[in-house]
Design an enzyme around this catalytic site. Structure first.
Site: not given
Ligand code: IPE
Ligand code: IPE
Ligand code: MG
Length: 246
Positions: A20, A25, A37, A65, A68-69
């Site tokens: 995460d 970042w 990413h 996750s 994430n969709w």
């Molecule tokens: C968890 O991170 C999912 C992955 C790292 C793939 P998220 O950024 O989606 O989780 P939340 O929204 O902070 O709970």
């Molecule tokens: C984790 O980073 C990657 C995925 C969840 C796929 P994030 O995209 O959730 O990054 P933050 O939490 O917004 O910084």
């Molecule tokens: Mg995140």
């Protein structure tokens, strides 16, 4: 150097990582989330190599996750492209290092090309025994339990399972990949102290470590730091410290 504090005889067998902090970042640098990413892919490479060097038996990476969709389509599309790019760029080295690729999650929701790449990676590496690399993609912990319950109910209906005899071991055999042991150590990068629907069944007695380091900056030294911290803990599984030490 943090590696000097590492006990090579007590490496956790299974390390799981919630990768995460990519978005934050990037935002902190005035870049688009997608750039975060992209950089995160270098961390995946580095951490897979590091886990292999350290002798970790299984590394599970939470890549995407089910929730994430619901992100903007452009971000989801880029994440899917990056998954494909990872397999294209790294599979040969992963295979050369004797690493077996596995997946957990609702792969049927993935674009066909991504799903095929993952299936190919699994097939190519299925006899490798050096390390296991499990990708949790399109994964949700509650969905995994519901999917297990569905298949279990079906088997009960056709008489393959006796509901009266159902125990935790039988139930766990219906999870996405019952051959993978429960994680010993769960690392979350990016500083948040939450599980976000990851491996809910499997983490009952997993040691949790939160790193403030955002995933694109996470490297071997941070993994070692987490393992050193893990090695200083006492896992009691509900017993007393006296019982565990005797
Ligand atoms: C968890 O991170 C999912 C992955 C790292 C793939 P998220 O950024 O989606 O989780 P939340 O929204 O902070 O709970
Ligand atoms: C984790 O980073 C990657 C995925 C969840 C796929 P994030 O995209 O959730 O990054 P933050 O939490 O917004 O910084
Ligand atoms: Mg995140």
């Amino acid at each position: 150097m943090v590696e000097r504090r590492l006990d090579p005889r007590a490496i956790p067998r299974h390390v799981a990582v919630i990768m995460d902090g990519n978005g934050r970042w990037a935002e902190a640098r005035g870049l688009s989330r997608i750039e975060g990413h992209r950089q995160g892919l270098d961390s995946v490479r580095a951490v897979v190599r590091a886990a292999h060097e350290l002798g970790v038996g299984t590394l599970t990476l939470y890549a995407f996750s089910l929730e994430n969709w619901n992100r903007p389509k452009s971000e989801v599309d880029e994440l899917m492209r990056l998954l494909e790019r990872y397999v294209d760029a790294e599979l040969a080295e992963v295979h050369r290092n004797g690493i077996r690729v596995r997946t957990i999650g609702r792969l049927d929701r993935l674009p066909a090309s991504v799903c095929e790449k993952l299936v190919q990676a699994r097939a190519l590496t299925c006899d490798n025994r050096e390390m296991q690399l499990v990708f949790a993609v399109s994964y949700g912990g509650r969905a995994e339990i519901v999917d297990a319950a569905k298949r279990l109910l079906h088997d009960a209906e056709v008489g393959k399972v006796d509901p009266e005899q159902l125990d935790e071991k039988t139930f766990a055999a219906y999870l996405y990949d019952p051959e993978v042991s429960d994680p010993d150590l769960l690392i979350r990068t990016g500083g948040e102290s939450r599980v976000s629907n990851f491996l809910l069944w499997q983490i009952a007695y997993t040691e949790f470590y939160v790193s403030a380091v955002r995933w694109p900056d996470f490297r071997k030294s941070h993994l070692v730091e987490a393992i050193v911290d893990y090695q200083g803990r006492e896992r009691r599984y509900g017993l007393t410290g006296l019982q565990v030490r005797s």
